[in-house]
Design a protein around this motif. Structure first.
Motif, PDB file in Angstrom:
ATOM      1  N   GLN A  95       4.934  -2.430  -1.892  1.00 47.54           N
ATOM      2  CA  GLN A  95       5.193  -1.085  -1.384  1.00 47.54           C
ATOM      3  C   GLN A  95       5.828  -1.119   0.002  1.00 47.54           C
ATOM      4  O   GLN A  95       6.746  -0.342   0.294  1.00 47.54           O
ATOM      5  N   SER A  96       5.344  -2.006   0.865  1.00 45.05           N
ATOM      6  CA  SER A  96       5.939  -2.102   2.201  1.00 45.05           C
ATOM      7  C   SER A  96       7.358  -2.656   2.122  1.00 45.05           C
ATOM      8  O   SER A  96       8.240  -2.254   2.898  1.00 45.05           O
ATOM      9  N   SER A 152       4.985   3.854   3.272  1.00 41.40           N
ATOM     10  CA  SER A 152       4.071   3.242   4.241  1.00 41.40           C
ATOM     11  C   SER A 152       2.642   3.700   4.010  1.00 41.40           C
ATOM     12  O   SER A 152       1.702   2.905   4.063  1.00 41.40           O
ATOM     13  N   ALA A 153       2.477   5.001   3.742  1.00 43.71           N
ATOM     14  CA  ALA A 153       1.136   5.517   3.478  1.00 43.71           C
ATOM     15  C   ALA A 153       0.542   4.864   2.231  1.00 43.71           C
ATOM     16  O   ALA A 153      -0.640   4.493   2.209  1.00 43.71           O
ATOM     17  N   SER A 174      -3.246   0.859  -0.174  1.00 42.09           N
ATOM     18  CA  SER A 174      -3.467  -0.299  -1.049  1.00 42.09           C
ATOM     19  C   SER A 174      -4.015  -1.487  -0.271  1.00 42.09           C
ATOM     20  O   SER A 174      -4.950  -2.170  -0.721  1.00 42.09           O
ATOM     21  N   LYS A 175      -3.445  -1.744   0.902  1.00 41.66           N
ATOM     22  CA  LYS A 175      -3.893  -2.883   1.699  1.00 41.66           C
ATOM     23  C   LYS A 175      -5.308  -2.677   2.211  1.00 41.66           C
ATOM     24  O   LYS A 175      -6.108  -3.622   2.267  1.00 41.66           O
ATOM     25  N   HIS A 179      -7.304  -8.028  11.781  1.00 45.24           N
ATOM     26  CA  HIS A 179      -5.835  -7.986  11.873  1.00 45.24           C
ATOM     27  C   HIS A 179      -5.215  -8.069  10.471  1.00 45.24           C
ATOM     28  O   HIS A 179      -4.357  -8.892  10.199  1.00 45.24           O
ATOM     29  N   TRP A 180      -5.680  -7.210   9.591  1.00 45.11           N
ATOM     30  CA  TRP A 180      -5.315  -7.312   8.179  1.00 45.11           C
ATOM     31  C   TRP A 180      -3.918  -6.772   7.873  1.00 45.11           C
ATOM     32  O   TRP A 180      -3.347  -7.091   6.842  1.00 45.11           O
TER      33      TRP A 180
END
Length: 202
Positions: free
Chosen positions: A32-33, A81-82, A87-88, A109-110
């Protein structure tokens, strides 16, 4: 401008094709990113192509046109981005639950470097949108004054370059932090494994 636009657009489409092919196999947040980043690159490519065509035809590139491209850029980038952050965040929370169950330290720092750079890029573009809106507002709906229009184009180009440099720096910094965090976890996991092995042996 035409060559630059073609390079941006071609590179973005090539990367997007690879993401689409491996969508079900890869990390959803990373995909996605990547889509968000390549969408922005593609939009810039279209802007450069349009600018080159306008120059060939002897016309002028207006600040209002640049505002339109930036509006689309912010909307597309924000949506993807959202989705990537959501998801992350879920994957990060699940990983930390598994680590906590085995008494291992949490992961910090994920956020991936690309996502950090994208957030900075979008923030800069939103600020740039406001500046360009102030520059272009006197000419919206009327025939733009040449000096006013040239000012808007100049501001757009300078701000775009500055925003890209800042975003790249933020992404690089996050990459460094992520490498340090990964090293910390590896050392911690190795130490715990050695302790467990030593305890069983004793």
């Amino acid at each position: 401008m035409l060559a630059l636009g073609a390079a941006f657009l071609g590179g973005a489409l090539y990367q997007l094709r690879g993401v689409v092919r491996n969508w079900s196999d890869g990390d959803r947040s990373k995909n996605q990113s990547m889509v968000a980043a390549m969408s922005l690159v593609a939009l810039y490519g279209l802007l450069f192509l349009y600018s080159g065509l306008v120059g060939l035809l002897g016309a002028r590139l207006s600040a209002t046109t640049i505002l339109t491209f930036f509006t689309a850029t912010v909307l597309v980038g924000t949506v993807f981005s959202a989705a990537s952050v959501y998801s992350k965040r879920r994957a990060w929370s699940l990983d930390n639950e598994l680590r906590a169950a085995s008494s291992r330290p949490d992961r910090r720092h994920w956020m991936p470097p690309m996502l950090v750079g994208l957030v900075w890029l979008l923030g800069g573009l939103i600020a740039q949108f406001g500046v360009l809106l102030l520059v272009a507002s006197p000419s919206i709906g009327d025939s733009p004054e040449p000096a006013q229009d040239d000012l808007g184009v100049t501001v757009a180009l300078v701000c775009t370059a500055a925003v890209m440099v800042i975003a790249a720096g933020a992404a690089g910094t996050q990459k460094w932090r992520l490498d340090r965090e990964e090293s910390r976890l590896q050392i911690s996991d190795r130490t715990m494994a050695q302790r467990g092995h030593g305890g069983g042996k004793g």
